[in-house]
Scaffold this motif. Structure first.
Motif, PDB file in Angstrom:
ATOM      1  N   SER A  40      40.685  82.210  26.971  1.00  0.00           N
ATOM      2  CA  SER A  40      41.884  83.012  26.757  1.00  0.00           C
ATOM      3  C   SER A  40      41.904  84.177  27.740  1.00  0.00           C
ATOM      4  O   SER A  40      41.588  85.300  27.403  1.00  0.00           O
ATOM      5  N   GLY A  41      42.255  83.896  28.986  1.00  0.00           N
ATOM      6  CA  GLY A  41      42.352  84.940  30.006  1.00  0.00           C
ATOM      7  C   GLY A  41      41.009  85.293  30.629  1.00  0.00           C
ATOM      8  O   GLY A  41      40.001  84.631  30.392  1.00  0.00           O
ATOM      9  N   LEU A  42      41.035  86.353  31.436  1.00  0.00           N
ATOM     10  CA  LEU A  42      39.817  86.821  32.105  1.00  0.00           C
ATOM     11  C   LEU A  42      39.220  87.929  31.246  1.00  0.00           C
ATOM     12  O   LEU A  42      39.892  88.910  30.932  1.00  0.00           O
ATOM     13  N   ARG A  43      37.963  87.766  30.848  1.00  0.00           N
ATOM     14  CA  ARG A  43      37.335  88.733  29.942  1.00  0.00           C
ATOM     15  C   ARG A  43      35.995  89.163  30.523  1.00  0.00           C
ATOM     16  O   ARG A  43      35.160  88.309  30.835  1.00  0.00           O
ATOM     17  N   LYS A  44      35.817  90.478  30.699  1.00  0.00           N
ATOM     18  CA  LYS A  44      34.577  90.999  31.293  1.00  0.00           C
ATOM     19  C   LYS A  44      34.272  92.352  30.677  1.00  0.00           C
ATOM     20  O   LYS A  44      35.100  92.928  29.977  1.00  0.00           O
ATOM     21  N   LYS A  45      33.110  92.892  31.022  1.00  0.00           N
ATOM     22  CA  LYS A  45      32.790  94.258  30.639  1.00  0.00           C
ATOM     23  C   LYS A  45      33.851  95.195  31.244  1.00  0.00           C
ATOM     24  O   LYS A  45      34.299  94.988  32.387  1.00  0.00           O
ATOM     25  N   THR A  46      34.203  96.236  30.496  1.00  0.00           N
ATOM     26  CA  THR A  46      35.232  97.176  30.959  1.00  0.00           C
ATOM     27  C   THR A  46      34.895  97.738  32.337  1.00  0.00           C
ATOM     28  O   THR A  46      35.774  97.844  33.212  1.00  0.00           O
ATOM     29  N   GLN A  47      33.625  98.085  32.559  1.00  0.00           N
ATOM     30  CA  GLN A  47      33.260  98.699  33.843  1.00  0.00           C
ATOM     31  C   GLN A  47      33.445  97.729  35.000  1.00  0.00           C
ATOM     32  O   GLN A  47      33.651  98.152  36.137  1.00  0.00           O
ATOM     33  N   VAL A  48      33.364  96.436  34.720  1.00  0.00           N
ATOM     34  CA  VAL A  48      33.606  95.447  35.774  1.00  0.00           C
ATOM     35  C   VAL A  48      35.087  95.518  36.172  1.00  0.00           C
ATOM     36  O   VAL A  48      35.429  95.554  37.358  1.00  0.00           O
ATOM     37  N   PHE A  49      35.969  95.591  35.173  1.00  0.00           N
ATOM     38  CA  PHE A  49      37.402  95.686  35.462  1.00  0.00           C
ATOM     39  C   PHE A  49      37.749  96.972  36.209  1.00  0.00           C
ATOM     40  O   PHE A  49      38.647  97.008  37.045  1.00  0.00           O
ATOM     41  N   THR A  66      31.902 101.008  27.388  1.00  0.00           N
ATOM     42  CA  THR A  66      30.721 100.145  27.548  1.00  0.00           C
ATOM     43  C   THR A  66      30.925  98.784  26.884  1.00  0.00           C
ATOM     44  O   THR A  66      29.992  97.998  26.770  1.00  0.00           O
ATOM     45  N   ALA A  67      32.164  98.507  26.429  1.00  0.00           N
ATOM     46  CA  ALA A  67      32.426  97.218  25.774  1.00  0.00           C
ATOM     47  C   ALA A  67      33.270  96.322  26.684  1.00  0.00           C
ATOM     48  O   ALA A  67      33.015  96.269  27.882  1.00  0.00           O
ATOM     49  N   ASP A  68      34.275  95.649  26.132  1.00  0.00           N
ATOM     50  CA  ASP A  68      34.962  94.607  26.903  1.00  0.00           C
ATOM     51  C   ASP A  68      36.428  94.919  27.180  1.00  0.00           C
ATOM     52  O   ASP A  68      37.099  95.629  26.429  1.00  0.00           O
ATOM     53  N   PHE A  69      36.920  94.307  28.250  1.00  0.00           N
ATOM     54  CA  PHE A  69      38.338  94.397  28.620  1.00  0.00           C
ATOM     55  C   PHE A  69      38.781  92.994  29.037  1.00  0.00           C
ATOM     56  O   PHE A  69      37.955  92.137  29.334  1.00  0.00           O
ATOM     57  N   GLY A  70      40.093  92.763  29.018  1.00  0.00           N
ATOM     58  CA  GLY A  70      40.566  91.448  29.417  1.00  0.00           C
ATOM     59  C   GLY A  70      42.015  91.473  29.861  1.00  0.00           C
ATOM     60  O   GLY A  70      42.767  92.399  29.542  1.00  0.00           O
ATOM     61  N   VAL A  71      42.392  90.447  30.628  1.00  0.00           N
ATOM     62  CA  VAL A  71      43.775  90.285  31.084  1.00  0.00           C
ATOM     63  C   VAL A  71      44.180  88.833  30.854  1.00  0.00           C
ATOM     64  O   VAL A  71      43.482  87.913  31.258  1.00  0.00           O
ATOM     65  N   LYS A  72      45.320  88.655  30.180  1.00  0.00           N
ATOM     66  CA  LYS A  72      45.838  87.301  29.956  1.00  0.00           C
ATOM     67  C   LYS A  72      47.199  87.206  30.625  1.00  0.00           C
ATOM     68  O   LYS A  72      47.994  88.149  30.550  1.00  0.00           O
ATOM     69  N   TYR A  73      47.477  86.077  31.246  1.00  0.00           N
ATOM     70  CA  TYR A  73      48.818  85.853  31.795  1.00  0.00           C
ATOM     71  C   TYR A  73      49.512  84.763  30.990  1.00  0.00           C
ATOM     72  O   TYR A  73      48.962  83.678  30.785  1.00  0.00           O
ATOM     73  N   ASN A  74      50.716  85.073  30.492  1.00  0.00           N
ATOM     74  CA  ASN A  74      51.505  84.085  29.751  1.00  0.00           C
ATOM     75  C   ASN A  74      52.726  83.682  30.556  1.00  0.00           C
ATOM     76  O   ASN A  74      53.288  84.493  31.295  1.00  0.00           O
ATOM     77  N   ILE A  75      53.133  82.430  30.403  1.00  0.00           N
ATOM     78  CA  ILE A  75      54.235  81.887  31.199  1.00  0.00           C
ATOM     79  C   ILE A  75      55.577  82.010  30.465  1.00  0.00           C
ATOM     80  O   ILE A  75      55.640  82.543  29.358  1.00  0.00           O
ATOM     81  N   ALA A  76      56.629  81.473  31.076  1.00  0.00           N
ATOM     82  CA  ALA A  76      57.993  81.686  30.581  1.00  0.00           C
ATOM     83  C   ALA A  76      58.234  81.161  29.166  1.00  0.00           C
ATOM     84  O   ALA A  76      59.107  81.663  28.459  1.00  0.00           O
ATOM     85  N   ASN A  77      57.467  80.179  28.712  1.00  0.00           N
ATOM     86  CA  ASN A  77      57.671  79.715  27.328  1.00  0.00           C
ATOM     87  C   ASN A  77      57.015  80.672  26.324  1.00  0.00           C
ATOM     88  O   ASN A  77      57.101  80.459  25.124  1.00  0.00           O
ATOM     89  N   GLY A  78      56.347  81.719  26.838  1.00  0.00           N
ATOM     90  CA  GLY A  78      55.697  82.698  25.973  1.00  0.00           C
ATOM     91  C   GLY A  78      54.242  82.382  25.700  1.00  0.00           C
ATOM     92  O   GLY A  78      53.549  83.155  25.045  1.00  0.00           O
ATOM     93  N   GLY A  79      53.771  81.239  26.192  1.00  0.00           N
ATOM     94  CA  GLY A  79      52.409  80.810  25.876  1.00  0.00           C
ATOM     95  C   GLY A  79      51.416  81.095  26.990  1.00  0.00           C
ATOM     96  O   GLY A  79      51.798  81.401  28.121  1.00  0.00           O
ATOM     97  N   PRO A  80      50.119  80.958  26.661  1.00  0.00           N
ATOM     98  CA  PRO A  80      49.072  81.179  27.655  1.00  0.00           C
ATOM     99  C   PRO A  80      49.241  80.249  28.853  1.00  0.00           C
ATOM    100  O   PRO A  80      49.695  79.111  28.702  1.00  0.00           O
ATOM    101  N   ALA A  81      48.864  80.741  30.020  1.00  0.00           N
ATOM    102  CA  ALA A  81      48.938  79.927  31.229  1.00  0.00           C
ATOM    103  C   ALA A  81      48.177  78.628  31.008  1.00  0.00           C
ATOM    104  O   ALA A  81      47.044  78.649  30.525  1.00  0.00           O
ATOM    105  N   PRO A  82      48.793  77.490  31.340  1.00  0.00           N
ATOM    106  CA  PRO A  82      48.068  76.226  31.219  1.00  0.00           C
ATOM    107  C   PRO A  82      46.949  76.127  32.263  1.00  0.00           C
ATOM    108  O   PRO A  82      46.901  76.922  33.197  1.00  0.00           O
ATOM    109  N   GLU A  83      46.082  75.123  32.093  1.00  0.00           N
ATOM    110  CA  GLU A  83      44.902  75.028  32.960  1.00  0.00           C
ATOM    111  C   GLU A  83      45.234  74.956  34.443  1.00  0.00           C
ATOM    112  O   GLU A  83      44.546  75.555  35.256  1.00  0.00           O
TER     113      GLU A  83
END
Ligand code: VG1
Ligand code: CO
Length: 543
Positions: free
Chosen positions: A19-28, A120-137
Motif C-alpha cells: 500500500s504505497g511507499l512506506r519508510k522511516k520518517t527520516q528517510v522521507f 523516529t517512526a514511519d511515513f508513507g505516500v500512496k498514489y491513487n488513480i482516477a477511479n479513486g483506488g490504489p495504483a494498480p501494479e
C-alpha cells in the motif's frame, strides 16, 4: 516565483509495497527522497500538466511539510488544480471519494496507515488513480522504474500556502482549493445508510464507544456519530489527530486498541465498540464482551447488507483477499453470487468493482468496503454494522451466533512475527517453496495435505497476472494455512501466518480460536520450520 528544475540522482529502494511507499520518517525527510518519488509519480502518469489532483493525509508528523512540497512540485509540473483537505487531513476513503466526485486525475495520500508516526517512526505516500483506488501494479512498477532513472525534478520556489482554512488560492497559476475533509464524506454516508433507524436505536438507549486512536477518523466520527446520529458527546475517544498518534500504533486490533478492548470486555460495557486506523480505512468491531474477527465481520456484512438502503437490491458479488477466511464464500454460495479471491492489498479489488462484478470486498486485516469508493472504509463498516443492529434489534453476540449456526463457524487467526532478519525470512520462504510439490498427500499433525501452492492471480477483467502472492496449504476437511511476507513493514521482515479451520457443528462453536486452531498452528510450524529459521516460535501480534 519561477519554477526551478533541480538535478537529482536515483535513490535505491523506492519501491511501493502492499500500500504505497512506506519508510522511516527520516528517510522521507532525507535529501531529495520525497521529491524523487513525487516527480516519479508525475512522470509515470505522463506528466501533471493541466491535471487535477487530490491531496491529504492522516495528520502524522511531516504531513504538513510534505504537503507544501508536493503543492510546489505540482505547480512547477503544470498541474491545473489541487484539492487539499483542511489541515492536510483526509482519510483514505474520503480521499477516494473526493477523487471520484471531482473527476480528478488522481490523489496523493500522505500516510503509513496503521504504522506508528513521529520523527523516529514511519511515513508513507500512496498514489491513487482516477477511479479513486490504489495504483494498480503496472503503475507502481512504472513509478518504481522511474525512480531508478530520474535525473531532475521541478519545484516552485513560491511561498507556503495556508491550508488551515477552507477556500481558494493559487500558486504559479495552479488553483488550490482547501476543503473541509469531512463534509462530502458525511453526505456520502448519509446517502448509503438509514440514519433515522440508527438515530431511533440511539434514542432507545443504545450506547457505543469509538476509538479514533488519535488518528484521522476523530473529526469524521465526531461529526457522523455524535452530531448527525445523536450519540452522546464523548462517544468518540482519542478523537483529536496527533502527529505521533499519542505514541501508540494507530492499529485497530485487540493488542493496540487495548483501552477499547478493556471497556468492551468489562461488565456494563457499551452495546457496540469500534476503532479505526491511522488513515481511516480499517475497522475493528466489538460487541458486549465479544470480539468480531474481521473475516467474520465481512461474512456478516455480506449476509445482512440488504438491510441498508444502498444495498437493498442485493450484492452483485463479493471479493476477499486470499488469506482472508472462507466464511464469506459460504454466504456468497447461499446468496447465489460470485466470490472472487484476490492477492493481499486493496488495489486488486479495483477492476472487479469498476466492472460491476462485486459490491462488497474485504481483507482479514480489518479492512472492509464497498463500491461506494475504491478503498476499504473503516467508518463505512461501522455504519453498516449500526444499520444492521438497528434493523435487526439484536446484539452483536446474537447476530454472530445466528450466523455461525446457519453457515458454520470458520475459526481463524493471524500470527505476526515482526522485525525478523530479512535474509532468514527469505530463506524460510524459499525452502518452503521448494517443498511445495512434495506436500500433497502427506500428513502433518494428523492433518492430510490436499493442495500446496504459491498463489498467483489472473485479474479476470484485464488479464494481468500477479505471482508470488503467498504460500497456501489446504488440508482435507477445509483447514488451511497461508504464509507470506508483509509489504508494509519498515524494519527487517514480517512473517504473517494465517490459520483457518471450518467447524460446521454448533456444539463446537464456543471454543477459543487459538485452542480450536492448535493442530493447524502446530502443522504450520512444522511445515515451515519457523523456529529453525527465525529462532522464535511465538508471534508478537495475534489477531
Ligand atoms: C497489510 C495487510 C493488508 C492491507 C495492507 C494495507 O499488508 O495485511 O491486508 O491491505 O496492510 O493496509 P502487509 O503486506 O503488511 O500484509 V493499510 O490500512 O496499512 O493501508
Ligand atoms: Co490504513
Amino acid at each position: 516565483m519561477p519554477a526551478v528544475t533541480h538535478p537529482t540522482q536515483p535513490i535505491e529502494g523506492q519501491k511501493p509495497g502492499t500500500s504505497g511507499l512506506r519508510k522511516k520518517t527520516q528517510v522521507f525527510i532525507g535529501k531529495h527522497y520525497l521529491q524523487n518519488f513525487v516527480q516519479s509519480i508525475f512522470d509515470a502518469i505522463g506528466g501533471a500538466r493541466g491535471k487535477t489532483f487530490v491531496l491529504g493525509g492522516d495528520g502524522r508528523y511531516f504531513n504538513d511539510r510534505a504537503a507544501q512540497l508536493i503543492l510546489k512540485m505540482a505547480a512547477a509540473n503544470g498541474a491545473a488544480r489541487v484539492i487539499v483537505g483542511q489541515g492536510t487531513l483526509l482519510s483514505t476513503p474520503a480521499a477516494s471519494h473526493l477523487i471520484r466526485q471531482r473527476g480528478a486525475e488522481g490523489g496523493i495520500i500522505l500516510s503509513a496507515s496503521h504504522n506508528p508516526g513521529g520523527p523516529t517512526a514511519d511515513f508513507g505516500v500512496k498514489y491513487n488513480i482516477a477511479n479513486g483506488g490504489p495504483a494498480p501494479e503496472a503503475l507502481t512498477e512504472a513509478i518504481h522504474s522511474r525512480t531508478r532513472a530520474i535525473t531532475q525534478y521541478h519545484i516552485s520556489d513560491g511561498p507556503n500556502v495556508d491550508l488551515s482554512v477552507p477556500g481558494k488560492t493559487a500558486l504559479e497559476g495552479m488553483q488550490i482549493e482547501v476543503v473541509d475533509p469531512v463534509a462530502e464524506y458525511a453526505v456520502l454516508m448519509e446517502s448509503l445508510f438509514d440514519f433515522d433507524a440508527i438515530r431511533a436505536l440511539v434514542a432507545g438507549g443504545f450506547r457505543m464507544r469509538f476509538d479514533a486512536m488519535h488518528a484521522v477518523t476523530g473529526p469524521y466520527a465526531q461529526e457522523i456519530l455524535e452530531r448527525r446520529l445523536g450519540m452522546a458527546p464523548g462517544t468518540v475517544i482519542h478523537g483529536t489527530p496527533q502527529t505521533d498518534f499519542g505514541g501508540l500504533h494507530p492499529d485497530p486490533n485487540p493488542t493496540w486498541a487495548s483501552t477499547l478492548m478493556a471497556e468492551m470486555m468489562a461488565p456494563e460495557s457499551p452495546d457496540f465498540g469500534a476503532a479505526s486506523d491511522g488513515d481511516g480505512d480499517r475497522n475493528m468491531v466489538l460487541g458486549r464482551g465479544i470480539y468480531v474477527s474481521p473475516s467474520d465481520s465481512l461474512a456478516v456484512l455480506a449476509a445482512n447488507a440488504h438491510l441498508a438502503p444502498a444495498y437493498r437490491a442485493g450484492l452483485k458479488g463479493v471479493a476477499r483477499s486470499m488469506p482472508t477466511s472462507t466464511a464469506v464464500d459460504r454466504v456468497a454460495k447461499d446468496l447465489g453470487i460470485d466470490c472472487y479471491e484476490t492477492p493481499t492489498g486493496w488495489k486488486f479489488f479495483g477492476n472487479l468493482l469498476d466492472a460491476g462484478r462485486v459490491t462488497i470486498c474485504g481483507e482479514e486485516s480489518f479492512g472492509t468496503g464497498s463500491d461506494h469508493v475504491r478503498e476499504k472504509d473503516g467508518l463505512w463498516a461501522v455504519l453498516l454494522w449500526l444499520n444492521i443492529l438497528a434493523v435487526r434489534g439484536e446484539g452483536v453476540d446474537k447476530i454472530l451466533a445466528a450466523h455461525w449456526a446457519r453457515y458454520g463457524r470458520t475459526y481463524y487467526s493471524r500470527h505476526d512475527f515482526e522485525a525478523i532478519p530479512t535474509e532468514d525470512a527469505h530463506q524460510m520462504m524459499s525452502e518452503l517453496h521448494a517443498d511445495l510439490p512434495t506436500l500433497p498427500g502427506t500428513e502433518v499433525e494428523g492433518l492430510r495435505i490436499a493442495e500446496a501452492e504459491d498463489f498467483a492471480y489472473t485479474d479476470p477483467v484485464d488479464g494481468s497476472v500477479s505471482r508470488g502472492q503467498g504460500v497456501r496449504i489446504l488440508f482435507e476437511g477445509g483447514a488451511r494455512i497461508v504464509l507470506r511476507l508483509s509489504g508494509t513493514g519498515t524494519e527487517g521482515a514480517t512473517l504473517r501466518l494465517y490459520l483457518e479451520r471450518f467447524e460446521p457443528d454448533p456444539a463446537h462453536h464456543g471454543l477459543d480460536p487459538q485452542e480450536a486452531l492448535a493442530p493447524v498452528i502446530r502443522a504450520a510450524h512444522e511445515l515451515a520450520a519457523i523456529r529453525h529459521h527465525i529462532g522464535r516460535d511465538q508471534p508478537n501480534v495475534i489477531t
